[in-house]
Design a protein around this motif. Structure first.
Motif, PDB file in Angstrom:
ATOM      1  N   LEU A   1      -7.212   4.995   7.315  1.00 51.22           N
ATOM      2  CA  LEU A   1      -8.243   6.141   6.890  1.00 51.22           C
ATOM      3  C   LEU A   1      -7.469   6.884   5.598  1.00 51.22           C
ATOM      4  O   LEU A   1      -8.011   6.922   4.527  1.00 51.22           O
ATOM      5  N   THR A   2      -6.205   7.206   5.716  1.00 48.82           N
ATOM      6  CA  THR A   2      -5.540   7.980   4.873  1.00 48.82           C
ATOM      7  C   THR A   2      -5.157   7.252   3.571  1.00 48.82           C
ATOM      8  O   THR A   2      -5.632   7.567   2.352  1.00 48.82           O
ATOM      9  N   TYR A   3      -4.697   6.061   3.766  1.00 45.51           N
ATOM     10  CA  TYR A   3      -4.394   5.373   2.500  1.00 45.51           C
ATOM     11  C   TYR A   3      -5.454   4.669   1.831  1.00 45.51           C
ATOM     12  O   TYR A   3      -5.503   4.865   0.712  1.00 45.51           O
ATOM     13  N   PRO A   4      -6.548   4.052   2.616  1.00 46.49           N
ATOM     14  CA  PRO A   4      -7.683   3.718   1.740  1.00 46.49           C
ATOM     15  C   PRO A   4      -8.497   4.792   1.246  1.00 46.49           C
ATOM     16  O   PRO A   4      -8.887   4.739  -0.168  1.00 46.49           O
ATOM     17  N   THR A   5      -8.449   6.042   1.703  1.00 41.22           N
ATOM     18  CA  THR A   5      -9.100   7.042   1.023  1.00 41.22           C
ATOM     19  C   THR A   5      -8.167   7.562  -0.400  1.00 41.22           C
ATOM     20  O   THR A   5      -8.931   7.858  -1.128  1.00 41.22           O
ATOM     21  N   LEU A   6      -6.766   7.704   0.035  1.00 37.43           N
ATOM     22  CA  LEU A   6      -6.347   7.933  -1.313  1.00 37.43           C
ATOM     23  C   LEU A   6      -6.315   6.777  -2.338  1.00 37.43           C
ATOM     24  O   LEU A   6      -6.683   7.131  -3.467  1.00 37.43           O
ATOM     25  N   LEU A   7      -6.601   5.578  -1.970  1.00 37.81           N
ATOM     26  CA  LEU A   7      -6.594   4.580  -2.940  1.00 37.81           C
ATOM     27  C   LEU A   7      -7.843   4.590  -3.603  1.00 37.81           C
ATOM     28  O   LEU A   7      -7.969   4.389  -4.872  1.00 37.81           O
ATOM     29  N   LYS A   8      -8.829   4.816  -2.922  1.00 38.64           N
ATOM     30  CA  LYS A   8     -10.321   5.141  -3.477  1.00 38.64           C
ATOM     31  C   LYS A   8     -10.499   6.186  -4.430  1.00 38.64           C
ATOM     32  O   LYS A   8     -10.729   6.112  -5.483  1.00 38.64           O
ATOM     33  N   VAL A   9      -9.922   7.358  -4.081  1.00 39.57           N
ATOM     34  CA  VAL A   9      -9.995   8.504  -4.679  1.00 39.57           C
ATOM     35  C   VAL A   9      -9.277   8.573  -6.242  1.00 39.57           C
ATOM     36  O   VAL A   9      -9.367   8.777  -7.027  1.00 39.57           O
ATOM     37  N   LEU A  10      -8.053   7.879  -6.103  1.00 38.16           N
ATOM     38  CA  LEU A  10      -6.955   8.027  -6.990  1.00 38.16           C
ATOM     39  C   LEU A  10      -7.332   6.709  -8.129  1.00 38.16           C
ATOM     40  O   LEU A  10      -6.692   6.730  -9.306  1.00 38.16           O
ATOM     41  N   THR A  11      -7.858   5.720  -7.713  1.00 32.85           N
ATOM     42  CA  THR A  11      -8.055   4.522  -8.490  1.00 32.85           C
ATOM     43  C   THR A  11      -9.527   3.936  -8.631  1.00 32.85           C
ATOM     44  O   THR A  11      -9.755   3.245  -9.409  1.00 32.85           O
ATOM     45  N   GLY A  12     -10.318   4.509  -7.458  1.00 34.39           N
ATOM     46  CA  GLY A  12     -11.472   3.920  -7.444  1.00 34.39           C
ATOM     47  C   GLY A  12     -11.966   2.167  -6.999  1.00 34.39           C
ATOM     48  O   GLY A  12     -12.983   1.834  -7.052  1.00 34.39           O
ATOM     49  N   LEU A  13     -10.538   1.684  -6.523  1.00 32.26           N
ATOM     50  CA  LEU A  13     -10.529   0.372  -6.287  1.00 32.26           C
ATOM     51  C   LEU A  13     -11.325   0.292  -4.823  1.00 32.26           C
ATOM     52  O   LEU A  13     -11.233   1.272  -4.054  1.00 32.26           O
ATOM     53  N   ASN A  14     -11.691  -0.961  -4.397  1.00 34.95           N
ATOM     54  CA  ASN A  14     -12.180  -1.058  -3.183  1.00 34.95           C
ATOM     55  C   ASN A  14     -11.128  -1.373  -2.085  1.00 34.95           C
ATOM     56  O   ASN A  14     -10.291  -2.132  -2.090  1.00 34.95           O
ATOM     57  N   PRO A  15     -10.944  -0.311  -1.212  1.00 35.55           N
ATOM     58  CA  PRO A  15      -9.866  -0.400  -0.274  1.00 35.55           C
ATOM     59  C   PRO A  15      -9.820  -1.389   0.729  1.00 35.55           C
ATOM     60  O   PRO A  15      -8.895  -1.771   1.306  1.00 35.55           O
ATOM     61  N   ILE A  16     -11.365  -1.947   1.222  1.00 33.57           N
ATOM     62  CA  ILE A  16     -11.351  -2.970   1.939  1.00 33.57           C
ATOM     63  C   ILE A  16     -10.659  -4.192   1.723  1.00 33.57           C
ATOM     64  O   ILE A  16      -9.836  -4.921   2.294  1.00 33.57           O
ATOM     65  N   ILE A  17     -10.509  -4.604   0.145  1.00 28.28           N
ATOM     66  CA  ILE A  17      -9.848  -5.579  -0.339  1.00 28.28           C
ATOM     67  C   ILE A  17      -8.345  -5.357  -0.037  1.00 28.28           C
ATOM     68  O   ILE A  17      -7.696  -6.046   0.379  1.00 28.28           O
ATOM     69  N   PHE A  18      -7.831  -4.204  -0.295  1.00 27.96           N
ATOM     70  CA  PHE A  18      -6.412  -3.776   0.076  1.00 27.96           C
ATOM     71  C   PHE A  18      -6.006  -4.132   1.394  1.00 27.96           C
ATOM     72  O   PHE A  18      -5.042  -4.791   1.731  1.00 27.96           O
ATOM     73  N   ILE A  19      -6.749  -3.510   2.472  1.00 27.98           N
ATOM     74  CA  ILE A  19      -6.605  -3.619   3.784  1.00 27.98           C
ATOM     75  C   ILE A  19      -6.397  -5.232   4.144  1.00 27.98           C
ATOM     76  O   ILE A  19      -5.607  -5.725   4.778  1.00 27.98           O
ATOM     77  N   LYS A  20      -7.364  -6.026   3.708  1.00 31.79           N
ATOM     78  CA  LYS A  20      -7.408  -7.382   4.074  1.00 31.79           C
ATOM     79  C   LYS A  20      -6.302  -8.336   3.482  1.00 31.79           C
ATOM     80  O   LYS A  20      -5.516  -8.880   3.921  1.00 31.79           O
ATOM     81  N   LYS A  21      -5.906  -7.875   2.149  1.00 29.04           N
ATOM     82  CA  LYS A  21      -4.585  -8.517   1.492  1.00 29.04           C
ATOM     83  C   LYS A  21      -3.305  -8.107   1.994  1.00 29.04           C
ATOM     84  O   LYS A  21      -2.352  -8.696   1.893  1.00 29.04           O
ATOM     85  N   MET A  22      -3.367  -6.893   2.843  1.00 34.69           N
ATOM     86  CA  MET A  22      -2.188  -6.441   3.347  1.00 34.69           C
ATOM     87  C   MET A  22      -1.902  -7.155   4.579  1.00 34.69           C
ATOM     88  O   MET A  22      -0.617  -6.935   5.260  1.00 34.69           O
ATOM     89  N   ARG A  23      -2.578  -8.024   5.318  1.00 36.47           N
ATOM     90  CA  ARG A  23      -2.764  -8.366   6.823  1.00 36.47           C
ATOM     91  C   ARG A  23      -1.236  -9.119   6.939  1.00 36.47           C
ATOM     92  O   ARG A  23      -0.552  -8.878   7.879  1.00 36.47           O
ATOM     93  N   THR A  24      -0.868 -10.168   5.966  1.00 43.03           N
ATOM     94  CA  THR A  24       0.077 -11.029   6.232  1.00 43.03           C
ATOM     95  C   THR A  24       1.384 -10.088   6.170  1.00 43.03           C
ATOM     96  O   THR A  24       2.525 -10.366   7.080  1.00 43.03           O
ATOM     97  N   THR A  25       1.615  -9.310   5.111  1.00 37.48           N
ATOM     98  CA  THR A  25       2.848  -8.371   4.965  1.00 37.48           C
ATOM     99  C   THR A  25       3.079  -7.473   6.338  1.00 37.48           C
ATOM    100  O   THR A  25       4.047  -7.042   6.737  1.00 37.48           O
TER     101      THR A  25
END
Length: 445
Positions: free
Chosen positions: A251-275
């Protein structure tokens, strides 16, 4: 610490915890509250209580706790000086460093604030009412101005001796900046501090490998004195910390990402799975740096000039997961020992844990050493760590995954703000390229 040793250490700590609980409950059954044995066996009472509970196990547990406190000052000071000295490239000190450090501190402050509120809401330690040999004298709460002034030491050596960590942190930051600006002399000092940091981290590894025995001793003595209702309290603490960790990551990270960049946070969460899974398995932010760098550059589209600076920095100063543990643990231990914390105390916890995160090294278990510092700052018994250390290794893996997720989020935000970001790569559905890490190249480096 590699993956196999980390997993082995986790297993050994859990075994030590279970064995300590079992032996403590056995002693508790033989030594009821009135102090009489169920089966009177003459000197058996002396051997159980005097030789084992108040003897061997008390000594072993207290040595472990004292060792935790022993490493606090040198670990924070040396690590902070090393971290500050690394900011020597003038092309990176400026907007990049300012944005990264600011975001890391903000996310850490948000993390521990949420953790404290969650701890107060759930109240995992309410009703236990344990006592400690440590006595607490009620003192008048200092004003905010006094707190700020008190952060700056008039005598740094006095701050070291007394363990005043806010003053140690401020002095370390100032000293590190001076070293970075001292030219060739500063470079020589910096190398010495890097060597000293390696030695101190060896001490941390040694201590964490002795942790199973310390846990065994602490859990044995604590569960002799612990009321059975505290079992439910420990479970409540575990799931409170786990819940806040998940909430912060999703919640906190995706919200900050969306507010500060306008990027889709769902993509970010999906691509962070392996790491995130790699971080979970190693329980080390430092060990995950190669994977985090590949994810941020290959999957998330951040320029290497940005990621190579913000990711290692995040592994050093961004410890949101540790801050969450510290927040909930402080409230839990205060409730267990029936100590009322004031609003000033909670503010002190937020400030101390946020600043201490700068000096928290990205290796398994070091968060417990930072927790000892936070507890000491608000006058809580450090012995309370024994209540949570058994489950902490399990939570350590989760909070490491949270930490590296925060590192990557801040890297994306800074990269986009600095114009070093490829949105086509970020939006690409093919995220397998980032998983192919060139281990041979890394070894050669």
């Amino acid at each position: 610490m590699n993956k196999e040793s980390a997993n082995s250490l986790t297993a050994r700590i859990v075994i030590g915890m279970i064995a300590g609980i079992g032996l403590g409950l056995l002693f508790k059954a033989m030594l009821p509250k009135d102090g009489d044995l169920i089966i009177p066996l003459g000197l058996f009472d002396f051997y159980v209580r005097g030789f084992f509970v108040d003897g061997i196990f008390e000594i072993g547990g207290q040595i472990f706790v004292t060792s935790l406190k022993m490493l606090v000052v040198p670990l924070v000071f040396v690590s902070l000086v090393c971290g500050t000295c690394s900011l020597t490239d003038t092309s990176k000190i400026g907007s990049i460093g300012g944005r990264a450090i600011g975001l890391y501190l903000i996310t850490t402050a948000i993390a521990i604030t949420i953790a404290i509120f969650a701890g107060l809401l759930v109240a995992p330690g309410e009703g236990v009412n344990m006592t400690s040999e440590v006595t607490f004298a009620a003192a008048e709460a200092p004003t905010l101005a006094q707190v700020i002034i008190g952060m700056f030491p008039s005598n740094p050596f006095d701050a070291f001796a007394k363990g005043n960590m806010l003053q140690v942190i401020v002095f370390a930051l100032l000293f590190g900046i001076a070293v970075a600006l001292a030219g060739e002399a500063g470079e020589r000092i910096s190398k010495q501090f890097e060597d000293l940091n390696e030695v101190i981290m060896r001490l941390v590894v040694i201590l964490m490998n002795l942790a199973p025995y310390g846990v065994f001793c602490l859990m044995t003595t604590l569960f002799v004195k612990l009321d059975p209702s505290a079992f439910a309290n420990l479970a409540a603490y575990f799931f409170t910390v786990l819940g806040v960790l998940i909430l912060h990551a999703l919640l906190t990270y995706p919200t900050l990402l969306k507010v500060l960049t306008g990027l889709n946070p769902i993509i970010f969460i999906k691509k962070m799975r392996t790491t995130a899974m790699f971080a979970f398995s190693t329980a080390s932010s430092n060990a995950t740096i190669p994977s985090t760098l590949n994810t941020t550059t290959k999957k998330l589209g951040v320029g290497n000039s940005i990621a190579s600076f913000t990711v290692p920095m995040g592994a050093t100063i961004n410890m949101d997961g540790t801050a969450i543990m510290q927040g909930v643990a402080t409230v839990f231990i205060a409730q267990v020992f029936n100590v009322d914390l004031t609003v000033t105390d909670f503010l002190m916890v937020i400030v101390t844990a946020t600043l201490a995160s700068i000096g928290t090294a990205g290796v398994p278990g070091v968060g417990l050493i930072m927790l000892a510092m936070v507890l000491a700052q608000v006058g809580l018994p450090v012995e309370g760590i024994g209540l949570i250390i058994g489950v902490d290794r399990l939570l350590d893996m989760v909070r490491t995954a949270v930490n590296v997720t925060g590192d990557s989020m801040v890297t994306v935000v800074v990269g986009k703000a600095e114009g070093q970001f490829n949105q086509d790569v970020y939006n690409s559905v093919d995220d397998t390229r980032g998983d192919r890490i060139d281990f041979h190249h890394l070894k050669d480096k």
